[in-house]
Scaffold this motif. Structure first.
Motif, PDB file in Angstrom:
ATOM      1  N   LEU A  70       0.822  -1.209   0.000  1.00  0.00           N
ATOM      2  CA  LEU A  70       0.000   0.000   0.000  1.00  0.00           C
ATOM      3  C   LEU A  70       0.859   1.264   0.000  1.00  0.00           C
ATOM      4  O   LEU A  70       0.466   2.287  -0.569  1.00  0.00           O
ATOM      5  N   LEU A  71       2.023   1.224   0.643  1.00  0.00           N
ATOM      6  CA  LEU A  71       2.786   2.453   0.880  1.00  0.00           C
ATOM      7  C   LEU A  71       3.095   3.252  -0.384  1.00  0.00           C
ATOM      8  O   LEU A  71       2.906   4.473  -0.397  1.00  0.00           O
ATOM      9  N   PRO A  72       3.571   2.636  -1.469  1.00  0.00           N
ATOM     10  CA  PRO A  72       3.893   3.440  -2.655  1.00  0.00           C
ATOM     11  C   PRO A  72       2.664   4.086  -3.305  1.00  0.00           C
ATOM     12  O   PRO A  72       2.814   4.969  -4.154  1.00  0.00           O
ATOM     13  N   LEU A  73       1.471   3.663  -2.913  1.00  0.00           N
ATOM     14  CA  LEU A  73       0.246   4.206  -3.497  1.00  0.00           C
ATOM     15  C   LEU A  73      -0.249   5.455  -2.767  1.00  0.00           C
ATOM     16  O   LEU A  73      -1.210   6.090  -3.198  1.00  0.00           O
ATOM     17  N   LEU A  74       0.404   5.803  -1.644  1.00  0.00           N
ATOM     18  CA  LEU A  74      -0.032   6.921  -0.810  1.00  0.00           C
ATOM     19  C   LEU A  74       0.899   8.111  -0.961  1.00  0.00           C
ATOM     20  O   LEU A  74       2.066   7.956  -1.323  1.00  0.00           O
ATOM     21  N   ASP A  75       0.407   9.296  -0.662  1.00  0.00           N
ATOM     22  CA  ASP A  75       1.286  10.462  -0.625  1.00  0.00           C
ATOM     23  C   ASP A  75       2.231  10.339   0.564  1.00  0.00           C
ATOM     24  O   ASP A  75       2.059   9.496   1.446  1.00  0.00           O
ATOM     25  N   ARG A  76       3.230  11.219   0.613  1.00  0.00           N
ATOM     26  CA  ARG A  76       4.325  11.073   1.577  1.00  0.00           C
ATOM     27  C   ARG A  76       3.826  11.068   3.022  1.00  0.00           C
ATOM     28  O   ARG A  76       4.238  10.226   3.819  1.00  0.00           O
ATOM     29  N   ARG A  77       2.957  11.993   3.399  1.00  0.00           N
ATOM     30  CA  ARG A  77       2.527  12.085   4.795  1.00  0.00           C
ATOM     31  C   ARG A  77       1.661  10.891   5.187  1.00  0.00           C
ATOM     32  O   ARG A  77       1.789  10.355   6.289  1.00  0.00           O
ATOM     33  N   SER A  78       0.776  10.475   4.291  1.00  0.00           N
ATOM     34  CA  SER A  78      -0.071   9.317   4.589  1.00  0.00           C
ATOM     35  C   SER A  78       0.766   8.047   4.671  1.00  0.00           C
ATOM     36  O   SER A  78       0.557   7.205   5.550  1.00  0.00           O
ATOM     37  N   ALA A  79       1.736   7.914   3.752  1.00  0.00           N
ATOM     38  CA  ALA A  79       2.617   6.746   3.785  1.00  0.00           C
ATOM     39  C   ALA A  79       3.427   6.727   5.076  1.00  0.00           C
ATOM     40  O   ALA A  79       3.656   5.667   5.667  1.00  0.00           O
ATOM     41  N   ALA A  80       3.858   7.904   5.532  1.00  0.00           N
ATOM     42  CA  ALA A  80       4.613   7.979   6.782  1.00  0.00           C
ATOM     43  C   ALA A  80       3.761   7.521   7.955  1.00  0.00           C
ATOM     44  O   ALA A  80       4.231   6.807   8.844  1.00  0.00           O
TER      45      ALA A  80
END
Length: 320
Positions: free
Chosen positions: A249-259
């Protein structure tokens, strides 16, 4: 699914009543869910507020299930909570309501495309607890985990959104659901002793039997001759496979959401590592991470290290 902006559609800041409701939900989150709170601190304000509203409503549902009330009273309270969710869904919660959790959740649902049906699934999962359901196989336990944790992953995705043009964006709900399963299975392993003391057993009966643990845990000890360490490590391998899938999922999210997701998942993954290192630790007490280590995991998530690693693995590259 497109990214969820901090203030969707140019929405105005919350009114004083709604802002106070969010502050209440954030206080509940800080007090009762420190692992979760470490993650959502990394989000922009509106998303952090929405996530705290989701947590506070979920906490209310869990508290009913875990409380001292008789089962029939719990069932009635859970159905009342479902009715409240229906009013939230219908936009029938005024800003001056005396229920801050309902006010905050209603505002979050107006600002973000949150699939509120996931909270119905959570209520269904807690009803399984109230009925004292046990699970014969992993497939049966997975149904429960999907209700109480996978649904939370999908609800959170409604707040996060996905980045435009992300490859496999249509798989994002599956990854979010799977990551929820990984976190919940880690919780189940961590809480084996606590649950046994309350008369609950979540691990599949088939797995317990395979490792000689079908007789349960008496006073925090497995039955004589049981391979408890083997059981725990078997479930750890299952959880790690779920993490490997869910972290796509992580690469599909923007930076803050992925963090945010990386921080929460990272804390639980490190818990899983500790449990694997010393399986019997879960029978001595609750395994946890010190605050300093949680902060380090959060910083790692914010730096994007885990996001880049997940992107490489998704692309088929080996770890570095």
């Amino acid at each position: 699914m497109s990214p969820a902006p901090d203030r969707p559609g140019g929405a105005l800041p919350p009114s004083p009543q709604v802002f106070a409701a969010y502050r209440y939900c954030e206080a509940v989150t800080e007090r009762q869910a420190r692992n979760f709170a470490y993650g959502i601190r990394l989000l922009p304000t509106a998303r952090r507020q929405a996530m705290s509203a989701l947590y506070a409503f979920s906490r209310r549902v869990d508290d009913i299930g875990d409380g001292p009330l008789e089962p029939e009273v719990k069932r009635a309270r859970l159905e009342e909570t479902r009715e409240l969710l229906g009013r939230v869904r219908a936009g029938d919660v005024p800003e001056d309501s005396t229920d801050p959790v309902a006010v905050a959740l209603a505002d979050a649902a107006r600002r973000f495309p949150i699939p509120l049906g996931g909270l119905d699934e959570l209520i269904d999962g807690v009803l399984m607890d109230v009925r004292g359901r046990t699970y014969e196989t992993w497939e049966e336990l997975k149904e429960y985990c999907r209700c109480v944790a996978g649904a939370i992953g999908r609800l959170s995705l409604g707040v996060f959104g996905t980045v435009p043009g992300a490859r496999d964006a249509e798989r994002a709900p599956h990854y979010a659901d799977t990551l929820g399963l990984a976190l919940q299975l880690t919780n189940i392993l961590r809480d084996v002793r606590e649950d046994a003391e309350e008369g609950r057993t979540y691990l599949p009966r088939a797995d317990l039997a395979a490792f000689g643990c079908a007789a349960g845990f008496d006073g925090g000890a497995p039955p004589p001759g049981a391979d408890f360490a083997g059981l725990v490590r078997f479930e750890v391998r299952r959880a790690r496979a779920l993490f490997a899938e869910g972290l796509k999922l992580l690469p599909l999210l923007d930076r803050r959401s992925a963090a945010c997701v990386s921080a929460m998942a990272g804390i639980y993954h490190r818990l899983l590592t500790r449990i694997a290192r010393d399986p019997h630790a879960v029978l001595r007490g609750r395994v946890s991470l010190p605050a300093r280590e949680k902060a380090w995991v959060a910083l790692r998530g914010l730096s994007g290290l885990d996001t880049r690693r997940a992107a490489r693995l998704t692309a088929g590259e080996g770890p570095r």
